[in-house]
Scaffold this active site. Structure first.
Site, mmCIF file in Angstrom:
data_model
loop_
_atom_site.group_PDB
_atom_site.id
_atom_site.type_symbol
_atom_site.label_atom_id
_atom_site.label_comp_id
_atom_site.label_asym_id
_atom_site.label_seq_id
_atom_site.Cartn_x
_atom_site.Cartn_y
_atom_site.Cartn_z
ATOM 1 N N SER A 1 0.842 -1.198 0.000
ATOM 2 C CA SER A 1 0.000 0.000 0.000
ATOM 3 C C SER A 1 0.873 1.243 0.000
ATOM 4 O O SER A 1 1.924 1.276 0.658
ATOM 5 C CB SER A 1 -0.913 0.017 1.230
ATOM 6 O OG SER A 1 -1.569 1.266 1.347
ATOM 7 N N TYR B 1 -2.378 -0.130 10.108
ATOM 8 C CA TYR B 1 -2.554 -0.554 8.718
ATOM 9 C C TYR B 1 -1.287 -0.315 7.909
ATOM 10 O O TYR B 1 -0.812 -1.203 7.196
ATOM 11 C CB TYR B 1 -3.720 0.208 8.089
ATOM 12 C CG TYR B 1 -3.886 -0.061 6.608
ATOM 13 C CD1 TYR B 1 -4.441 -1.258 6.175
ATOM 14 C CD2 TYR B 1 -3.479 0.877 5.656
ATOM 15 C CE1 TYR B 1 -4.580 -1.514 4.812
ATOM 16 C CE2 TYR B 1 -3.624 0.627 4.301
ATOM 17 C CZ TYR B 1 -4.167 -0.570 3.887
ATOM 18 O OH TYR B 1 -4.303 -0.835 2.549
#
Length: 226
Positions: free
Chosen positions: A194, A209
């Site tokens: 990501s 995250y």
């Protein structure tokens, strides 16, 4: 009034800025060249280079669905791993109706990895891939929820589920598929990370995250496969 050449001779700072700009532009173009070459070259025969089968986690939506459809278009048989039986059936039928490839599905709630239920699902996955010429593994599954919150605002189990999917699942699924690749001497593992792990240091309110999605980038098995 001075002419342009005389003005440039009188303003060395302008020449310095122009030089820096030219060097920066050249650096940008240089970084883009490999991507341009990738677009222009002939597509790789994935079956010949890696193997006849691909395993894709999280194939029922988003990036995972797009990757599954593209791999099927490129002629690879697919093992589709996800938690929703109905959605797995839908993507499997879509592929079977449009492409001359085989599909297998494994129902696996990846947030249960490293639990008794997860161990049973992992055994099913291992049994499914056993004997298959799996040459490509796409670790795509990921969880972003809970989203923008402070650590103390969510029950710790929510964070543990995120870590299980984003980090532990990638490790365990790779460990299940990799031995066959090593034995056959070919294969590739694609880990989907990501931009949140790169864009902003610590990524406030998304730190768990971002940290868990940094792991796919740092897990390097490139020296294992031939």
């Amino acid at each position: 009034m001075m002419c342009g050449d005389a003005l440039l001779r009188q303003e060395p700072w302008f020449i310095s800025l122009a030089t820096i700009g030219a060097l920066y532009s050249a650096a940008v173009v240089f970084r883009l060249l490999p991507h341009l070459a990738l677009l222009l070259r002939r597509p790789t025969d994935l079956r010949h280079r890696y193997g006849a089968w691909a395993v894709v986690t999280g194939p029922t939506s988003g990036i995972g669905e797009s990757l599954a459809l593209e791999l099927a278009r490129r002629g690879l048989n697919l093992v589709l791993v996800g938690r929703d039986p109905a959605k797995l059936q839908d993507i499997s039928e879509t592929i079977s109706k449009t492409r001359a490839v085989q599909t297998k599905t494994v129902v696996f709630d990846l947030s249960l990895v490293a639990t008794p239920q997860g161990d049973e699902a992992m055994r099913r996955l291992q049994e499914t891939v056993e004997g298959l010429d799996v040459g490509l593994l796409v670790n795509n599954a990921g969880v972003a929820k809970p989203c923008a919150v402070y650590l103390h605002e969510m029950d710790v189990e929510a964070w543990v589920r995120m870590i299980r999917v984003n980090l532990w699942t990638l490790t365990e699924v790779t460990a299940a598929v990799l031995p066959g690749m090593v034995q056959r001497g070919r294969g590739a593992v694609v880990n989907i990370g990501s931009g949140s792990s790169e864009a902003i240091p610590s990524f406030p309110l998304y730190s768990v995250y971002a940290a868990s999605k940094r792991y796919p980038k740092t897990l390097d098995i490139s020296g294992i496969l031939v």
